[in-house]
Design a protein around this motif. Structure first.
Motif, mmCIF file in Angstrom:
data_model
loop_
_atom_site.group_PDB
_atom_site.id
_atom_site.type_symbol
_atom_site.label_atom_id
_atom_site.label_comp_id
_atom_site.label_asym_id
_atom_site.label_seq_id
_atom_site.Cartn_x
_atom_site.Cartn_y
_atom_site.Cartn_z
ATOM 1 N N PHE A 1 12.201 38.608 114.206
ATOM 2 C CA PHE A 1 12.852 38.778 112.899
ATOM 3 C C PHE A 1 12.140 39.859 112.101
ATOM 4 C CE2 PHE A 1 12.770 37.691 108.336
ATOM 5 C CZ PHE A 1 14.105 37.953 108.056
ATOM 6 N N TYR B 1 12.522 41.868 108.142
ATOM 7 C CA TYR B 1 13.268 41.890 106.886
ATOM 8 C C TYR B 1 14.389 42.924 107.023
ATOM 9 C CZ TYR B 1 9.284 39.468 104.670
ATOM 10 O OH TYR B 1 8.306 38.570 104.329
ATOM 11 N N PRO B 2 15.539 42.658 106.402
ATOM 12 C CA PRO B 2 16.687 43.562 106.617
ATOM 13 C C PRO B 2 16.380 45.031 106.267
ATOM 14 C CG PRO B 2 17.388 41.583 105.477
ATOM 15 C CD PRO B 2 15.908 41.501 105.575
ATOM 16 N N ASN B 3 15.514 45.262 105.271
ATOM 17 C CA ASN B 3 15.233 46.643 104.870
ATOM 18 C C ASN B 3 14.258 47.354 105.791
ATOM 19 O OD1 ASN B 3 16.886 46.313 102.669
ATOM 20 N ND2 ASN B 3 15.219 45.843 101.254
ATOM 21 N N GLU B 4 13.753 46.640 106.807
ATOM 22 C CA GLU B 4 12.709 47.236 107.638
ATOM 23 C C GLU B 4 13.236 47.897 108.903
ATOM 24 O OE1 GLU B 4 8.713 44.666 106.750
ATOM 25 O OE2 GLU B 4 10.140 43.811 108.146
ATOM 26 N N LEU C 1 14.482 50.749 109.491
ATOM 27 C CA LEU C 1 14.168 52.159 109.687
ATOM 28 C C LEU C 1 12.676 52.377 109.502
ATOM 29 C CD1 LEU C 1 17.086 53.514 107.492
ATOM 30 C CD2 LEU C 1 17.011 53.470 109.988
ATOM 31 N N VAL D 1 -3.545 49.726 102.297
ATOM 32 C CA VAL D 1 -2.246 49.052 102.169
ATOM 33 C C VAL D 1 -2.415 47.595 102.597
ATOM 34 C CG1 VAL D 1 0.139 48.988 102.974
ATOM 35 C CG2 VAL D 1 -0.967 51.177 102.547
ATOM 36 N N LYS D 2 -2.597 46.722 101.609
ATOM 37 C CA LYS D 2 -2.897 45.332 101.949
ATOM 38 C C LYS D 2 -1.697 44.626 102.561
ATOM 39 C CE LYS D 2 -2.185 43.972 97.127
ATOM 40 N NZ LYS D 2 -2.873 43.522 95.917
ATOM 41 N N ALA D 3 -0.504 45.190 102.347
ATOM 42 C CA ALA D 3 0.697 44.555 102.883
ATOM 43 C C ALA D 3 0.757 44.663 104.403
ATOM 44 C CB ALA D 3 1.938 45.201 102.270
ATOM 45 N N GLU E 1 -3.936 34.890 110.353
ATOM 46 C CA GLU E 1 -2.502 34.673 110.533
ATOM 47 C C GLU E 1 -1.847 35.865 111.247
ATOM 48 O OE1 GLU E 1 -0.456 34.683 106.841
ATOM 49 O OE2 GLU E 1 1.105 33.293 107.509
ATOM 50 N N GLN F 1 4.071 50.470 111.359
ATOM 51 C CA GLN F 1 5.406 50.248 110.789
ATOM 52 C C GLN F 1 6.315 49.465 111.723
ATOM 53 O OE1 GLN F 1 6.907 53.824 108.381
ATOM 54 N NE2 GLN F 1 5.367 54.672 109.746
ATOM 55 N N LYS G 1 6.759 42.985 108.067
ATOM 56 C CA LYS G 1 5.847 42.329 107.134
ATOM 57 C C LYS G 1 6.119 40.840 107.061
ATOM 58 C CE LYS G 1 4.963 46.498 104.640
ATOM 59 N NZ LYS G 1 5.729 47.442 103.820
ATOM 60 N N SER G 2 7.185 40.388 107.709
ATOM 61 C CA SER G 2 7.384 38.952 107.853
ATOM 62 C C SER G 2 6.457 38.404 108.937
ATOM 63 C CB SER G 2 8.835 38.660 108.223
ATOM 64 O OG SER G 2 9.104 39.126 109.527
ATOM 65 N N LEU G 3 5.777 39.301 109.649
ATOM 66 C CA LEU G 3 4.883 38.954 110.764
ATOM 67 C C LEU G 3 5.625 38.167 111.849
ATOM 68 C CD1 LEU G 3 1.625 37.888 108.843
ATOM 69 C CD2 LEU G 3 2.383 40.175 109.455
ATOM 70 N N ARG G 4 6.942 38.402 111.950
ATOM 71 C CA ARG G 4 7.723 37.648 112.919
ATOM 72 C C ARG G 4 8.451 38.527 113.916
ATOM 73 N NH1 ARG G 4 7.698 32.524 111.803
ATOM 74 N NH2 ARG G 4 7.361 31.834 109.672
#
Lengths: 263, 403
Positions: free
Chosen positions: B4, B6-9, B11, B179-181, B257, B330, B334-337
Motif C-alpha cells: 500500500f 498513499y494515493p499521492n505517492e 509519482l 527529512v524526518k518523514a 518500526e 522515494q 511513508k505509510s511504511l506498507r
C-alpha cells in the motif's frame, strides 16, 4: 604606519565583509529554526474572529462512501485522476493474526463496493475492518514549512498551513518532508497543492466541503479555542489519537477510534 | 507498485536530475579537495594534477545548478531562492553556498593561472591579446613580489575553500538526512557519508580524466602522482565503506518500526544497485584492487592500470549510491506498507537523454577551459607536445622549437 597594499586591503575587506555577514546572520537563523521555520504568516486577520481551527475524524462512523473525496475534488478543482488528492479514504482490514491489509482504490473516490480487497487470508479469517479518512493535518510544527526554500508555504494565525502558488517554485521538497503524503504536485501548473481545510470556506463561516457532505458526520470541523463548540465537545467525550505523533509535527487532525497499526 | 502507498505517492517527484545533482556536486568537492591537498597541505606529489583538479572543479561547479533549475516546476522563479529565502530550509542555502564557492574557485583559478594568462596576453596579438588581457583583469604584473603574494592568496583561498567545499556537499547530504518523514534518509550520518563518497568520486574522476588526457596529449604518464592519488582514494574509500556499512547496520540492529520496510527495500527493490553495485563492484572490489597495488610489487604501468580500473568502478559505485539514496528513499511509501516504482523515461526533461546531456556538459566546459588555460606544467618537460593544436603557437615552447 605601514602602508597597506591595494591587494591586502581588498583581501582584508572581503574577509571582514564575509565574516560580518556570517556572524550577523547566525542569531537570526537560530531563532528561525527554534520557531520551527514559521517564517511567513498570513496578513493580519483583524476583523475576523480569533479562531484556532481543528479537525476530528471518527473512524468508527466512516462508511467509506467516498463522497468527501468527490466533494473535495469539485470544490477545490483537484484533478480527477486518482493520483491527486487533497483528501482520501483508506480501508483497513485486519486478520485474526493481526495481519494488516490496507488499500485505497482511486483514493476512495468511487467508494469501495466495486473494489473487493486483495487479502492474503481467507475472508473467514478477517477479524475487523474499518475506514480511515486522511487529509492534511495542518501541523502546528509543519516540516513542510521548515523546508520550503522560498517561504511559499506558511502557517496562518488561525492554524492552517497554506501554499502561495504564485510564489511556489515547484522544488517539491515539501512533498518529501510531509510524513503523511498530504502534498502533491500539479504538473500543469508546476506547483504543489494540498488540503487547506477549504480555507476559502472556513474564513466565511462555512465548514470544509468534505465535512459538509459527510452523510454520517464522521468528519468534525471546529474551533479549538471554543470550548462549547462542536469540535471541543465531541473530543471531550471521546478518546482520540493523532497520526505519527513521534515525529514531533504536532498534527491537528484527531482520530476517534484510532486503531493500532494505522499510519 | 507493491503493498500500500498513499494515493499521492504514485509519482517519484525527485527523479534522475536530482540523482545527478549530488553526483556532480560530489565530483566538484572531491576535485577541489585534491587541489587543496597540494595548495594547502603541501602534498607535492600531487603537483601534476594540482591545476587540472582546480579547473575540473570549476567546470563541474558551473553545471551544478543546472539539473536543479531544470527540475523545478517553475524554473522562471528559481531566482526567488536568492530574493525571498526561507533560511530554515537547507535548500535555500544552496544558492548562497554555491555562489560563494564559485567566487572562491574562480578567484583561485585566476590567481593560479595568472602568470600564464599574462604570458599569453604578452605573447599574442589582436583578439587573443585582448581576450587574455581582459581575462587578466588588466593586472599584468608578474614580478617576483607579485608571485609571492599570489601564492599566499592561493593558500588562503584554498584554505577557505576546503570547509566551503565540505559545506557545499555536506549540505547536500543534510537535505536528505534532515527529512524526518523518510526513514531511509533520516540519519545524521548522511552529510558525512555524502562527503566521503564525494571525495572518493572526485579523486576517481581526476584519475580517469587526467589519465585519458595524458594519453590524448601523448605525454608521459606521471605514475608517481597516480599512485599517490590511488593511495588517497583507498583511504577515503575505506572510510566511506565503513560509514555506509555503519548506517545500514545500526538500522538493522535498532530494529525500529521502519526496519521492516527498509529490509524489503534493500532485499527486493534495489538489491542489485545497493549490494551489487554500491557495495560490491563500486566499493569493495576497487578497495581490493587498490590493496593489490599497495601490497604487491607490481610494475608501475600495471599499478596505474589498477588505479584506473578502481576509479572507474568507484565512479559507477558512487552513482549507484546517489541513485539508491534519492530514488530508493522515494520508493518507500511513508505509510511504511509498500513501494512505488520508478523507471526513468528516455525522452523529456526528466529523461535519460537530458540527464546524459547534463552529465556531458561539464566535460565540454572542461575541454574549453583546458583549451584556454592549459593546466599542464610545460616548463618541466623539455620534449614539446606533439599535438600542435593544444599549444599556442607563440608560446615559449613553440619559439624554442623553431630555433
Amino acid at each position: 604606519m605601514k602602508r597597506i597594499s591595494r591587494r591586502d586591503f581588498i583581501s582584508m575587506g572581503t574577509k571582514g565583509l564575509v565574516g560580518g555577514i556570517l556572524i550577523s546572520g547566525f542569531p537570526y537563523l537560530l531563532r528561525e529554526i527554534a520557531k520551527n521555520g514559521i517564517a511567513a504568516r498570513a496578513a493580519g486577520d483583524e476583523g475576523l474572529e480569533r479562531h484556532y481551527w481543528g479537525f476530528a475524524v471518527d473512524n468508527e462512523k466512516c462508511i467509506g462512501c467516498g463522497r468527501c473525496v468527490v466533494a473535495c475534488k469539485n470544490e477545490n478543482k483537484v484533478p480527477w485522476e486518482p493520483e491527486f488528492n487533497r483528501t482520501w479514504v483508506e480501508r483497513y482490514i485486519i486478520g485474526e493474526k493481526e495481519e494488516v491489509f490496507v488499500d485505497s482504490p482511486n483514493g476512495g473516490r468511487d467508494g469501495f463496493q466495486n473494489f473487493p480487497p486483495k487479502l492474503g487470508i481467507p475472508e473467514s479469517e478477517v477479524w475487523k475492518s474499518f475506514f480511515v479518512p486522511k487529509l492534511c493535518n495542518q501541523c502546528d510544527k509543519p516540516p513542510c514549512v521548515t523546508v520550503c526554500p522560498v517561504g511559499a508555504t506558511y502557517l496562518t494565525e488561525d492554524g492552517v498551513v497554506l501554499i502561495d502558488q504564485q510564489h511556489c517554485i515547484g522544488c517539491r521538497y515539501c512533498i518529501q518532508a510531509c510524513p503523511y503524503g498530504a502534498r502533491f504536485f500539479l504538473p500543469e501548473h508546476g506547483v504543489v497543492d494540498k488540503c487547506t481545510w477549504c480555507y476559502h470556506r472556513i474564513s466565511r463561516g462555512l465548514v470544509p466541503a468534505c465535512v459538509e457532505v459527510c452523510p454520517v458526520k464522521a468528519r468534525v470541523f471546529g474551533d479549538l479555542n471554543d470550548p462549547a463548540g462542536t469540535l471541543k465537545t465531541t473530543l471531550a467525550s471521546k478518546r482520540f489519537y493523532v497520526l505519527k505523533p513521534e515525529l514531533g509535527t504536532a498534527p491537528k487532525v484527531s482520530y476517534i477510534g484510532f486503531e493500532k497499526g494505522v499510519r | 507498485m507493491a503493498g500500500f502507498i498513499y494515493p499521492n505517492e504514485g509519482l517519484v517527484e525527485w527523479d534522475l536530475l536530482i540523482v545527478i545533482y549530488p553526483y556532480i556536486t560530489g565530483l566538484v568537492a572531491g576535485a577541489f579537495v585534491v587541489s587543496s591537498l597540494y595548495h594547502v597541505f603541501g602534498l607535492k606529489r600531487l603537483k601534476p594534477v594540482s591545476r587540472f583538479s582546480l579547473i575540473t572543479a570549476l567546470a563541474f561547479l558551473m553545471v551544478t545548478p543546472l539539473p536543479l533549475v531544470m527540475h523545478l516546476g517553475r524554473p522562471e522563479r528559481a531566482f526567488e531562492m536568492f530574493l525571498t529565502p526561507n533560511l530554515t530550509s537547507a535548500m535555500s542555502a544552496f544558492g548562497y553556498i554555491w555562489f560563494f564557492y564559485l567566487l572562491i574557485v574562480l578567484a583561485e583559478v585566476w590567481l593560479v593561472f595568472r602568470p600564464d594568462i599574462t604570458r599569453y596576453a604578452n605573447a599574442n596579438e589582436g583578439a587573443k591579446k585582448t581576450f587574455y588581457t581582459v581575462l587578466a583583469l588588466g593586472v599584468l604584473n608578474i614580478s617576483e613580489a607579485a608571485h609571492k603574494l599570489d601564492e599566499k592568496l592561493i593558500k588562503v583561498l584554498a584554505f577557505i575553500g576546503v570547509p566551503v567545499a565540505f559545506l557545499l556537499h555536506g549540505y547536500v547530504g543534510f537535505i536528505f538526512g534532515a527529512v524526518k518523514a523518510n526513514p531511509w534518509w533520516s540519519t545524521p550520518l548522511m552529510p558525512i557519508i555524502f562527503l566521503m563518497s564525494a571525495i572518493v568520486s572526485g579523486i576517481s574522476l581526476l584519475i580517469v580524466v587526467y589519465l585519458a588526457i595524458t594519453r590524448l596529449r601523448r605525454a608521459e604518464v606521471e605514475h608517481k602522482c597516480f599512485h599517490f592519488m590511488a593511495l588517497w582514494l583507498g583511504g577515503f574509500l575505506t572510510v566511506a565503506i565503513v560509514l555506509e556499512g555503519l548506517e545500514i547496520f545500526s538500522m538493522f540492529y535498532e530494529q525500529e518500526e521502519s526496519w521492516e520496510i527498509i529490509s524489503q527495500l534493500i532485499s527486493q527493490q534495489i538489491p542489485v544497485s545497493y549490494f551489487g553495485i554500491q557495495f560490491g563492484i563500486g566499493s569493495v572490489l576497487p578497495l581490493l584492487l587498490l590493496a593489490l597495488t599497495a601490497l604487491f610489487p607490481l610494475k608501475e604501468r600495471s599499478k596505474t592500470a589498477l588505479a584506473l580500473v578502481s576509479s572507474c568502478l568507484v565512479l559507477v559505485g558512487v552513482f549507484a549510491m546517489r541513485w539508491n539514496v534519492v530514488i530508493g528513499g522515494q520508493l518507500i511509501s511513508k505509510s511504511l506498507r509498500g513501494f512505488t516504482s520508478y523507471i526513468p523515461p528516455i525522452w523529456g526533461i526528466n529523461g535519460l537523454v537530458t540527464s546524459i546531456a547534463v552529465m556531458i556538459l561539464p566535460f565540454i566546459l572542461l575541454a574549453v577551459l583546458v583549451y584556454l588555460l592549459p593546466p599542464w606544467f610545460v616548463e618541466e618537460k623539455p620534449k614539446p607536445p606533439e599535438r600542435r593544436g593544444f599549444v599556442f603557437r607563440t608560446s615559449a615552447l613553440a619559439v624554442k622549437r623553431e630555433s
